[in-house]
Motif scaffolding. Structure first.
Motif, PDB file in Angstrom:
ATOM      1  N   GLN A  42       0.840  -1.188   0.000  1.00  0.00           N
ATOM      2  CA  GLN A  42       0.000   0.000   0.000  1.00  0.00           C
ATOM      3  C   GLN A  42       0.880   1.244   0.000  1.00  0.00           C
ATOM      4  N   PHE A  43       0.440   2.262  -0.733  1.00  0.00           N
ATOM      5  CA  PHE A  43       1.182   3.518  -0.827  1.00  0.00           C
ATOM      6  C   PHE A  43       0.216   4.610  -1.281  1.00  0.00           C
ATOM      7  N   ARG A  44       0.698   5.838  -1.324  1.00  0.00           N
ATOM      8  CA  ARG A  44      -0.108   6.973  -1.779  1.00  0.00           C
ATOM      9  C   ARG A  44       0.096   7.174  -3.284  1.00  0.00           C
ATOM     10  N   THR A  45      -0.939   7.604  -3.980  1.00  0.00           N
ATOM     11  CA  THR A  45      -0.841   7.781  -5.432  1.00  0.00           C
ATOM     12  C   THR A  45       0.267   8.752  -5.823  1.00  0.00           C
ATOM     13  N   VAL A  46       0.576   9.719  -4.973  1.00  0.00           N
ATOM     14  CA  VAL A  46       1.638  10.675  -5.299  1.00  0.00           C
ATOM     15  C   VAL A  46       3.007  10.000  -5.358  1.00  0.00           C
ATOM     16  N   GLU A  47       3.145   8.807  -4.793  1.00  0.00           N
ATOM     17  CA  GLU A  47       4.412   8.075  -4.812  1.00  0.00           C
ATOM     18  C   GLU A  47       4.566   7.181  -6.043  1.00  0.00           C
ATOM     19  N   ALA A  48       3.499   7.028  -6.803  1.00  0.00           N
ATOM     20  CA  ALA A  48       3.508   6.115  -7.949  1.00  0.00           C
ATOM     21  C   ALA A  48       4.457   6.606  -9.035  1.00  0.00           C
ATOM     22  N   VAL A  49       5.159   5.649  -9.671  1.00  0.00           N
ATOM     23  CA  VAL A  49       6.011   5.978 -10.816  1.00  0.00           C
ATOM     24  C   VAL A  49       5.283   5.715 -12.126  1.00  0.00           C
ATOM     25  N   GLY A  50       4.152   5.055 -12.046  1.00  0.00           N
ATOM     26  CA  GLY A  50       3.385   4.769 -13.251  1.00  0.00           C
ATOM     27  C   GLY A  50       2.028   4.218 -12.910  1.00  0.00           C
ATOM     28  N   SER A  51       1.195   4.144 -13.933  1.00  0.00           N
ATOM     29  CA  SER A  51      -0.140   3.590 -13.765  1.00  0.00           C
ATOM     30  C   SER A  51      -0.533   2.869 -15.043  1.00  0.00           C
ATOM     31  N   ALA A  52      -1.543   2.039 -14.939  1.00  0.00           N
ATOM     32  CA  ALA A  52      -2.083   1.317 -16.092  1.00  0.00           C
ATOM     33  C   ALA A  52      -3.588   1.194 -15.905  1.00  0.00           C
ATOM     34  N   GLU A  53      -4.305   1.195 -17.004  1.00  0.00           N
ATOM     35  CA  GLU A  53      -5.754   1.065 -16.954  1.00  0.00           C
ATOM     36  C   GLU A  53      -6.149  -0.309 -17.465  1.00  0.00           C
ATOM     37  N   TYR A  59      -4.776   1.440 -12.130  1.00  0.00           N
ATOM     38  CA  TYR A  59      -3.926   0.807 -11.122  1.00  0.00           C
ATOM     39  C   TYR A  59      -2.595   1.540 -11.085  1.00  0.00           C
ATOM     40  N   HIS A  60      -2.053   1.739  -9.881  1.00  0.00           N
ATOM     41  CA  HIS A  60      -0.816   2.497  -9.686  1.00  0.00           C
ATOM     42  C   HIS A  60       0.295   1.576  -9.197  1.00  0.00           C
ATOM     43  N   PHE A  61       1.547   1.968  -9.508  1.00  0.00           N
ATOM     44  CA  PHE A  61       2.711   1.125  -9.210  1.00  0.00           C
ATOM     45  C   PHE A  61       3.864   1.965  -8.690  1.00  0.00           C
ATOM     46  N   LEU A  62       4.654   1.388  -7.786  1.00  0.00           N
ATOM     47  CA  LEU A  62       5.825   2.069  -7.250  1.00  0.00           C
ATOM     48  C   LEU A  62       7.062   1.856  -8.112  1.00  0.00           C
ATOM     49  N   ILE A  63       7.083   0.808  -8.917  1.00  0.00           N
ATOM     50  CA  ILE A  63       8.219   0.579  -9.811  1.00  0.00           C
ATOM     51  C   ILE A  63       7.720   0.220 -11.203  1.00  0.00           C
ATOM     52  N   GLU A  64       8.506   0.568 -12.193  1.00  0.00           N
ATOM     53  CA  GLU A  64       8.144   0.346 -13.586  1.00  0.00           C
ATOM     54  C   GLU A  64       8.014  -1.135 -13.918  1.00  0.00           C
ATOM     55  N   ASP A  65       8.836  -2.004 -13.329  1.00  0.00           N
ATOM     56  CA  ASP A  65       8.762  -3.443 -13.601  1.00  0.00           C
ATOM     57  C   ASP A  65       7.371  -3.993 -13.286  1.00  0.00           C
ATOM     58  N   HIS A  66       6.761  -3.523 -12.209  1.00  0.00           N
ATOM     59  CA  HIS A  66       5.425  -4.004 -11.840  1.00  0.00           C
ATOM     60  C   HIS A  66       4.373  -3.478 -12.808  1.00  0.00           C
ATOM     61  N   ARG A  67       4.510  -2.224 -13.240  1.00  0.00           N
ATOM     62  CA  ARG A  67       3.574  -1.674 -14.216  1.00  0.00           C
ATOM     63  C   ARG A  67       3.657  -2.455 -15.527  1.00  0.00           C
ATOM     64  N   ALA A  68       4.876  -2.754 -15.968  1.00  0.00           N
ATOM     65  CA  ALA A  68       5.066  -3.487 -17.226  1.00  0.00           C
ATOM     66  C   ALA A  68       4.512  -4.911 -17.130  1.00  0.00           C
ATOM     67  N   ALA A  69       4.750  -5.578 -16.006  1.00  0.00           N
ATOM     68  CA  ALA A  69       4.236  -6.942 -15.824  1.00  0.00           C
ATOM     69  C   ALA A  69       2.711  -6.941 -15.829  1.00  0.00           C
ATOM     70  N   PHE A  70       2.127  -5.977 -15.136  1.00  0.00           N
ATOM     71  CA  PHE A  70       0.672  -5.861 -15.095  1.00  0.00           C
ATOM     72  C   PHE A  70       0.114  -5.566 -16.481  1.00  0.00           C
ATOM     73  N   ALA A  71       0.731  -4.641 -17.196  1.00  0.00           N
ATOM     74  CA  ALA A  71       0.247  -4.266 -18.529  1.00  0.00           C
ATOM     75  C   ALA A  71       0.290  -5.451 -19.489  1.00  0.00           C
ATOM     76  N   ALA A  72       1.274  -6.322 -19.325  1.00  0.00           N
ATOM     77  CA  ALA A  72       1.410  -7.488 -20.200  1.00  0.00           C
ATOM     78  C   ALA A  72       0.325  -8.536 -19.942  1.00  0.00           C
ATOM     79  N   ASP A  73      -0.132  -8.663 -18.688  1.00  0.00           N
ATOM     80  CA  ASP A  73      -1.125  -9.697 -18.349  1.00  0.00           C
ATOM     81  C   ASP A  73      -1.903  -9.287 -17.102  1.00  0.00           C
TER      82      ASP A  73
END
Length: 93
Positions: A42-53, A59-73
Motif C-alpha cells: 500500500q502507498f499513496r498515489t503521489v508516490e507512484a512511478v506509473g499507472s495502467a488502466e 492501477y498504480h505502481f511504485l516501480i516500472e517493472d510491476h507496471r510493465a508486468a501488469f500491462a502485459a497480463d
C-alpha cells in the motif's frame, strides 16, 4: 532481475531532475491510498512511478517493472484467490 515495490530499481538509472530515488522518497501523507496489484504494497498515489488502466480501473505502481508486468497480463494479477494468499500477511506464515 525483479525489484520489489519500495526498493530502488537499478534499471531506472539516475533520477530525473527534481526527483529523488525511490528508496529515499518519503510518503507525503496526501493523495488516496492505493495497493499495488503485483505485490500488494500500500502507498499513496503521489508516490507512484506509473499507472495502467484495465477495464475502466486505473492501477498504480511504485516501480516500472510491476507496471510493465501488469500491462502485459493484467488478469493474472487480479485473481481474488491469488490476492487472498499474497495480500494476507497471516496466510504467508
Amino acid at each position: 532481475s525483479t525489484v520489489a515495490c519500495g526498493e530502488t530499481d537499478p534499471g531506472r538509472g539516475a533520477p530525473v531532475a527534481g526527483e529523488q530515488p525511490a528508496a529515499k522518497k518519503k510518503p507525503s501523507g496526501t493523495g488516496p491510498a492505493v495497493t499495488c496489484p503485483v505485490c500488494c504494497l500500500q502507498f499513496r498515489t503521489v508516490e507512484a512511478v506509473g499507472s495502467a488502466e484495465h477495464e475502466g480501473e486505473v492501477y498504480h505502481f511504485l516501480i516500472e517493472d510491476h507496471r510493465a508486468a501488469f500491462a502485459a497480463d493484467p488478469t493474472s494479477f487480479l485473481d481474488p484467490a491469488r490476492d487472498a494468499v499474497l495480500c494476507n500477511p497471516a496466510a504467508k506464515k
